[in-house]
Design an enzyme around this catalytic site. Structure first.
Site, PDB file in Angstrom:
ATOM      1  N   SER A 154      36.749  63.028  33.240  1.00 51.11           N
ATOM      2  CA  SER A 154      35.618  62.392  34.933  1.00 51.11           C
ATOM      3  C   SER A 154      35.070  60.884  34.071  1.00 51.11           C
ATOM      4  O   SER A 154      33.850  61.367  33.989  1.00 51.11           O
ATOM      5  CB  SER A 154      35.597  63.193  35.425  1.00 51.11           C
ATOM      6  N   ASP A 206      45.782  58.887  38.804  1.00 52.44           N
ATOM      7  CA  ASP A 206      45.682  58.620  40.484  1.00 52.44           C
ATOM      8  C   ASP A 206      47.365  58.848  40.797  1.00 52.44           C
ATOM      9  O   ASP A 206      47.771  58.273  41.918  1.00 52.44           O
ATOM     10  CB  ASP A 206      45.087  57.525  40.811  1.00 52.44           C
ATOM     11  N   ARG A 249      46.278  58.298  48.748  1.00 50.48           N
ATOM     12  CA  ARG A 249      47.877  58.155  47.674  1.00 50.48           C
ATOM     13  C   ARG A 249      48.897  59.534  48.347  1.00 50.48           C
ATOM     14  O   ARG A 249      49.630  58.642  48.061  1.00 50.48           O
ATOM     15  CB  ARG A 249      46.941  58.717  46.112  1.00 50.48           C
ATOM     16  N   ARG A 289      32.594  48.678  41.078  1.00 52.75           N
ATOM     17  CA  ARG A 289      31.218  48.483  40.254  1.00 52.75           C
ATOM     18  C   ARG A 289      30.778  47.371  40.140  1.00 52.75           C
ATOM     19  O   ARG A 289      29.445  47.202  40.172  1.00 52.75           O
ATOM     20  CB  ARG A 289      32.031  49.157  38.760  1.00 52.75           C
ATOM     21  N   LYS A 299      40.986  65.953  44.174  1.00 57.71           N
ATOM     22  CA  LYS A 299      41.012  64.329  45.124  1.00 57.71           C
ATOM     23  C   LYS A 299      40.587  64.694  46.162  1.00 57.71           C
ATOM     24  O   LYS A 299      40.117  65.151  46.554  1.00 57.71           O
ATOM     25  CB  LYS A 299      41.709  63.831  44.747  1.00 57.71           C
TER      26      LYS A 299
HETATM   27  C1  S3P Z   1      37.746  56.516  39.028  1.00 60.75           C
HETATM   28  C2  S3P Z   1      37.837  57.872  38.367  1.00 60.75           C
HETATM   29  C3  S3P Z   1      38.729  58.776  38.277  1.00 60.75           C
HETATM   30  C4  S3P Z   1      39.878  58.363  39.987  1.00 60.75           C
HETATM   31  C5  S3P Z   1      39.541  57.215  41.289  1.00 60.75           C
HETATM   32  C6  S3P Z   1      38.099  56.290  40.325  1.00 60.75           C
HETATM   33  C7  S3P Z   1      36.526  55.858  38.938  1.00 60.75           C
HETATM   34  O1  S3P Z   1      38.548  59.592  38.967  1.00 60.75           O
HETATM   35  O2  S3P Z   1      40.744  59.302  40.019  1.00 60.75           O
HETATM   36  O3  S3P Z   1      40.242  57.208  42.073  1.00 60.75           O
HETATM   37  O4  S3P Z   1      36.947  54.460  39.247  1.00 60.75           O
HETATM   38  O5  S3P Z   1      36.049  55.633  37.861  1.00 60.75           O
HETATM   39  P1  S3P Z   1      37.530  61.314  38.430  1.00 60.75           P
HETATM   40  O6  S3P Z   1      36.434  60.532  37.805  1.00 60.75           O
HETATM   41  O7  S3P Z   1      36.948  62.174  39.299  1.00 60.75           O
HETATM   42  O8  S3P Z   1      38.397  61.612  37.715  1.00 60.75           O
END
Ligand code: S3P
Length: 451
Positions: free
Chosen positions: A177, A330, A406, A36, A357
């Site tokens: 999500s 995760d 992971r 981000r 995932k």
């Molecule tokens: C993440 C959101 C999650 C997570 C991923 C990182 C993020 O995924 O599993 O490792 O940085 O927004 P999902 O949005 O698919 O749940």
């Protein structure tokens, strides 16, 4: 165009029964916040300085994509990066395909960031990312006026054409999500008026926090039925900021559980992020009886962080509350390993998102446990692990990692505490999120051997 190429040859590795883990370690920067920082830095005017950036494959691919869109992204020193952005809506069409490697977060957030800018970009990734559903992000981005083409089933490679005259939207994200929510929030930045993105289940809020820090007009309202709505006003003017990336709790999870499982261990993990949307594993392990203390809690870079003190523990099985799943989404590979060494059974439900995932994580965990002599029942959205007690896991198996970092790290940790070493067929993908894994764990006393 992958920034630092992952070697194409598999690298099998063994986690071996280890002496007590001892010492202090600092885990690398948070992956979610690192992605981000680069994306918003690339959309802002002026300079963004990032310290503690996670220099792992996934994040380097995002840096490369932001560069390809016209921002200046420079590594000044280890972990220290500057980004000079173009301003919201200022990105230009990339000359080449954007290759995100293994990174769902990088690719999906960038789809959102591009969706309301008039340019066309092609998104691709490795064999794992090319199997993951992109429709969940692309379909709602269409509401803003974006157009796209995918492979059958909504798969990559994807061609995305950003809207020339974007519209503000109201959209309720139907699944838990943060990636979909974040893609929609980033797209809102270049749509005129206010967009409203809501979600029943709360998910990690790093995008919201960072948008506010970069100066976007953003408001969060609770929904009467639970969850919240996020309002972002578009044609935003973002200004570069300084970001200190806190330690990644999802990476900390591996040395943390290792210390609980290897008899006699006592370790300290410094400055781990304690954002409540990310601490589900800590709550779960505490309920299982983990000897886990948090000290020196403080604010750092807009997030709560603290030092974790872990001692080897006698864990007991529990029922993990399904409502907690998004706060530890995760962490199920490593929780399942902890559950294998617990007394009694651990019930995990509400895990349907694990099927999409980096691998079908639920299937990969179940297969890995069985390969090492652990009994586990699998259902469509969960699993029940029959714990074998401290030191009770036979090990000795080989685990197929399916290009999932992971899965690799979780089963290497299993090998440290099992009766016999545990082999993972390929440790290469660990570089996508935690390149220093072997070194950091080795520094605490963990034993690994090439297989
Ligand atoms: C993440 C959101 C999650 C997570 C991923 C990182 C993020 O995924 O599993 O490792 O940085 O927004 P999902 O949005 O698919 O749940």
């Amino acid at each position: 165009m992958t920034h630092a190429a992952i070697p194409s040859k598999a690298n099998p590795l063994k986690g071996c029964p280890s002496p007590a883990l001892k010492g202090t370690a600092t885990v690398p920067g948070d992956k979610s916040i690192s992605h981000r920082s680069l994306i918003l830095g690339g959309m802002a005017l002026g300079e963004t300085t990032i310290t503690g950036l996670l220099e792992a494959e996934d994040v380097l691919n995002t840096a490369q994509a932001v560069r390809a869109l016209g921002a200046t992204v420079v590594r000044q020193a280890p972990g220290v990066w500057t980004v000079h952005g173009t301003g919201v809506g200022g990105w230009r069409a990339p000359e080449d395909v954007l290759d995100f490697g293994n990174a769902g977060t990088g690719s999906r957030l960038m789809m959102g960031a591009i969706a309301t800018t008039p340019l066309t970009a092609v998104f691709t990734g490795d064999a794992s990312l090319r199997k993951r559903p992109m429709g969940r992000v692309l379909q709602p981005l269409k509401l803003y006026g974006a157009e796209y083409d995918t492979q059958p089933g909504g798969l990559m490679p994807v061609t995305l054409k950003g809207a020339a005259q974007p519209l503000p939207v109201h959209y309720h994200v139907p699944m838990a999500s943060a990636q979909v929510k974040s893609a929609m929030l980033l797209a809102a930045l270049n749509a005129p008026g206010t967009s409203r993105i809501s979600q029943t289940t709360l998910t990690r809020d790093h995008t919201e926090k960072m948008l506010a820090a970069f100066g976007a007009e953003i408001a969060v309202e609770p929904l009467t039925a639970g969850g919240e709505a996020i309002l972002v006003t578009g044609e935003a003017e973002l200004k570069g900021i300084r970001i200190a990336v806190p330690g990644d709790p999802s990476s900390a999870a591996f040395p943390l559980v290792a210390a609980l499982l290897v008899p006699g261990s006592e370790i300290v993990l410094n400055a781990v992020m304690l954002n409540p949307r990310r601490t589900g594993l800590l709550a779960t392990l505490q309920e299982m009886g983990a000897d886990l203390d948090i000290r020196n809690e403080r604010d750092a870079g807009g997030e709560r962080v603290g030092d974790l003190i872990l001692r080897a523990s006698h864990l007991k099985g529990i029922v993990v509350p399904p409502a907690r799943v998004p706060d530890m989404i995760d962490e199920f590979p490593i929780l399942a390993v902890a559950a294998a060494f617990a007394e009694g059974q651990t019930v995990m439900r509400g895990l349907e998102e694990l099927r999409v995932k980096e691998s079908d994580r639920l299937a990969a965990i179940v297969a890995g446990l069985r390969a090492n002599g652990v009994r586990v029942e699998e259902s469509e959205d969960g699993m029940i692990v029959q714990g074998m007690g401290p030191g009770g896991v036979p090990g000795g198996g080989t685990v197929t990692t399916h290009l999932d970092h992971r899965i690799a790290m979780a089963f290497l940790v299993m090998g440290l505490a099992a009766k016999a070493p545990v082999t993972v067929d390929d440790a290469t993908m660990i570089a996508t999120s935690f390149p220093a894994f072997e070194m950091l764990m080795g520094g605490l006393g963990a034993l690994f051997e090439p297989a």
